[in-house]
Design a protein around this motif. Structure first.
Motif, mmCIF file in Angstrom:
data_model
loop_
_atom_site.group_PDB
_atom_site.id
_atom_site.type_symbol
_atom_site.label_atom_id
_atom_site.label_comp_id
_atom_site.label_asym_id
_atom_site.label_seq_id
_atom_site.Cartn_x
_atom_site.Cartn_y
_atom_site.Cartn_z
ATOM 1 N N LEU A 76 8.351 64.326 -37.796
ATOM 2 C CA LEU A 76 8.225 62.861 -37.820
ATOM 3 C C LEU A 76 8.202 62.355 -39.258
ATOM 4 O O LEU A 76 8.791 61.322 -39.583
ATOM 5 C CB LEU A 76 6.967 62.421 -37.055
ATOM 6 C CG LEU A 76 7.022 62.708 -35.544
ATOM 7 C CD1 LEU A 76 5.718 62.280 -34.866
ATOM 8 C CD2 LEU A 76 8.209 62.025 -34.870
ATOM 9 N N HIS A 77 7.575 63.112 -40.134
ATOM 10 C CA HIS A 77 7.534 62.721 -41.550
ATOM 11 C C HIS A 77 8.960 62.717 -42.116
ATOM 12 O O HIS A 77 9.374 61.789 -42.821
ATOM 13 C CB HIS A 77 6.639 63.698 -42.323
ATOM 14 C CG HIS A 77 6.399 63.284 -43.733
ATOM 15 N ND1 HIS A 77 7.073 63.853 -44.789
ATOM 16 C CD2 HIS A 77 5.583 62.343 -44.248
ATOM 17 C CE1 HIS A 77 6.691 63.265 -45.912
ATOM 18 N NE2 HIS A 77 5.781 62.354 -45.609
ATOM 19 N N GLU A 103 13.584 56.895 -37.280
ATOM 20 C CA GLU A 103 12.258 56.659 -37.875
ATOM 21 C C GLU A 103 11.177 56.391 -36.813
ATOM 22 O O GLU A 103 10.068 56.903 -36.911
ATOM 23 C CB GLU A 103 12.390 55.463 -38.827
ATOM 24 C CG GLU A 103 11.096 54.972 -39.358
ATOM 25 C CD GLU A 103 11.211 54.504 -40.798
ATOM 26 O OE1 GLU A 103 12.320 54.113 -41.220
ATOM 27 O OE2 GLU A 103 10.179 54.550 -41.491
ATOM 28 N N ASP A 104 11.501 55.584 -35.789
ATOM 29 C CA ASP A 104 10.476 55.209 -34.800
ATOM 30 C C ASP A 104 10.673 55.906 -33.464
ATOM 31 O O ASP A 104 10.194 55.444 -32.434
ATOM 32 C CB ASP A 104 10.503 53.686 -34.565
ATOM 33 C CG ASP A 104 10.137 52.940 -35.830
ATOM 34 O OD1 ASP A 104 9.188 53.392 -36.503
ATOM 35 O OD2 ASP A 104 10.817 51.945 -36.159
ATOM 36 N N VAL A 105 11.383 57.017 -33.465
ATOM 37 C CA VAL A 105 11.681 57.677 -32.185
ATOM 38 C C VAL A 105 10.377 58.084 -31.474
ATOM 39 O O VAL A 105 9.466 58.610 -32.109
ATOM 40 C CB VAL A 105 12.598 58.911 -32.421
ATOM 41 C CG1 VAL A 105 11.879 60.022 -33.172
ATOM 42 C CG2 VAL A 105 13.153 59.441 -31.113
ATOM 43 N N PRO A 106 10.288 57.803 -30.172
ATOM 44 C CA PRO A 106 9.086 58.270 -29.459
ATOM 45 C C PRO A 106 9.149 59.774 -29.229
ATOM 46 O O PRO A 106 10.201 60.317 -28.886
ATOM 47 C CB PRO A 106 9.141 57.526 -28.106
ATOM 48 C CG PRO A 106 10.343 56.654 -28.139
ATOM 49 C CD PRO A 106 11.204 57.043 -29.308
ATOM 50 N N ALA A 120 -2.331 61.391 -35.440
ATOM 51 C CA ALA A 120 -2.919 60.066 -35.200
ATOM 52 C C ALA A 120 -2.054 58.981 -35.848
ATOM 53 O O ALA A 120 -1.561 59.143 -36.964
ATOM 54 C CB ALA A 120 -4.329 60.028 -35.777
ATOM 55 N N GLY A 121 -1.850 57.890 -35.121
ATOM 56 C CA GLY A 121 -1.093 56.754 -35.665
ATOM 57 C C GLY A 121 0.409 56.872 -35.470
ATOM 58 O O GLY A 121 1.156 55.943 -35.789
ATOM 59 N N LYS A 122 0.885 58.006 -34.955
ATOM 60 C CA LYS A 122 2.336 58.183 -34.737
ATOM 61 C C LYS A 122 2.690 57.814 -33.285
ATOM 62 O O LYS A 122 1.816 57.790 -32.415
ATOM 63 C CB LYS A 122 2.750 59.645 -34.980
ATOM 64 C CG LYS A 122 2.266 60.209 -36.283
ATOM 65 C CD LYS A 122 3.284 60.002 -37.350
ATOM 66 C CE LYS A 122 2.930 60.826 -38.567
ATOM 67 N NZ LYS A 122 3.151 60.167 -39.812
#
Ligand SMILES: C[S@@+](CC[C@H](N)C(=O)[O-])C[C@H]1O[C@@H](n2cnc3c(N)ncnc32)[C@H](O)[C@@H]1O
Length: 372
Positions: free
Chosen positions: A101-102, A110-113, A132-134
């Protein structure tokens, strides 16, 4: 009997007393995933330098960065769908998901679930802490997936699946089961039945005592994933080899191994729940099961060839950066992942797709003929 979780040893012995010897696959299932005392479910599992064993993920973030690049390629091959998801199954401490994700920051994904399928509640909690927060959600098993356009990926998932152990008597194959005598677990052999017997009909004769593992747990998983992912990819990186290599003469003792504190031992009946038990993946069987489930076989290669193909951008980004400390660290990590005498040949990558025509991924550009 001694070990970290005597409770489990006692309960296993009770089960054996009540029902007779149990197939080894059942013993391994409880040693790894017993809800109270299993190695992965009780919080005993520890991955990394200070833990029981290394994985690619322990080497550094570069592995996740390379996989992230493959996922962007896959998304493009799918026609850049807006409803795209990533699914990681068997996420350990969550480090790989975090690295991926980073690395996706600043890319179209960038925002892929991300959906994590993790059967251990203790590990789910550790992953939730790290991530957390992702944009991440968790389910305990694949049946909980909705229908999705997605990439399902895993690193060392299949080598953590419980396996049947079989042994040749020189003429035919027997299933190894676990009995209990005078308070100790002992091996007992039984004729194989069901799907195991079907698979063994195709197995060649081997000398008496030749032992190997067979995993039947991939079949239902691959079927469910095919039903839930009408368009997408499946990428698995794991320890393992072809069926032919697993049955080679020098592998007469099979590949089953136990790990605790980076020490390897060959006695899975000792200390159930207190150490990891793992077996190499039979990629030929995995390929056959996936194709039977409706996946199209894409490619198979060793990690060395996969990462050389997939990491062109990383290698270019290092040009002129060494001996810059960050560049030097990345290069050392890459060398460890790629080295043909180390992780580069122990691990393999296999890829399948559904609903994509002639998908070519850079990671498999040097794969050559499949040797499955
Ligand atoms: C050997 S660890 C690998 C962890 C991580 N992928 C890595 O490479 O560091 C295996 C992981 O798979 C999980 N696992 C095993 N079987 C599973 C299943 N059927 N569904 C989901 N997770 C599973 C375990 O709980 C653990 O998190």
């Amino acid at each position: 009997m001694s070990g970290k979780s005597p409770g489990l040893e006692v309960r296993l012995a009770e089960e054996i007393r009540a029902s007779g010897p149990i197939p080894f696959v059942r013993f391994m299932e409880r040693a790894l995933y017993d809800p109270k005392s299993g190695y992965y479910t009780s919080g005993t599992a520890s991955i990394g330098k200070a833990g029981d064993f290394f994985t690619n993920v322990s080497v550094g973030p570069v592995y996740g960065e390379i996989l992230a690049g493959q996922f962007v390629e896959m998304w493009r091959l799918l026609g850049c769908p807006s409803d795209f998801h990533l699914i990681e199954q068997g996420a350990g401490d969550g480090q790989l998901a975090g690295d991926i994700l980073h690395a996706l920051a600043g890319t179209p994904l960038e925002d892929v679930p991300l959906i994590v399928i993790e059967r251990s509640e203790v590990l789910q909690a550790a992953q939730a802490d790290k991530l957390a927060g992702k944009n991440v959600s968790w389910i305990p098993c694949e049946e909980g997936l909705p229908e999705l356009c997605a990439v399902h990926y895993s690193n060392e998932l299949f080598d953590a699946f419980p396996v049947h152990l079989v042994r040749s008597d020189g003429e035919s194959w027997e299933e190894m089961c676990v009995g209990c005598e005078n308070g100790a677990f002992v091996w007992v052999v039984r004729p194989p039945g069901g799907d195991l017997a079907e698979i063994l009909k195709e197995y060649p004769r081997r000398p008496a005592g030749f032992t190997t593992e067979i995993c039947l747990a991939c079949r239902p998983l691959l079927r469910t994933l095919a039903a839930r992912i009408p368009r997408g990819f499946l990428l698995a990186v794991d320890y393992g080899m072809s069926r032919e290599s697993l049955l080679a003469g020098h592998r007469s003792e099979g590949t089953l191994a136990c790990y605790r504190g980076h020490r390897r031992d060959a006695n899975p009946l000792e200390s159930p729940g207190g150490k990891d038990i793992t077996a190499h993946v039979n990629f030929s069987l995995l390929r056959d099961d996936a194709v039977a489930a409706g996946w199209e076989f894409g490619s198979f290669t060793d990690q060395h060839h996969f990462l050389v193909g997939a990491s062109a951008a990383h290698l270019l980004s290092l040009e002129g950066k060494v001996p810059d400390p960050a560049g030097g660290k990345k290069l050392r990590s890459l060398k460890m992942l790629l080295h043909p005498e180390g992780l580069g040949q122990k691990f393999h990558a296999i890829m399948f797709s559904r609903g994509v025509n002639g998908a070519k991924l850079s990671g498999f550009q040097f794969a050559g003929e499949s040797r499955l």
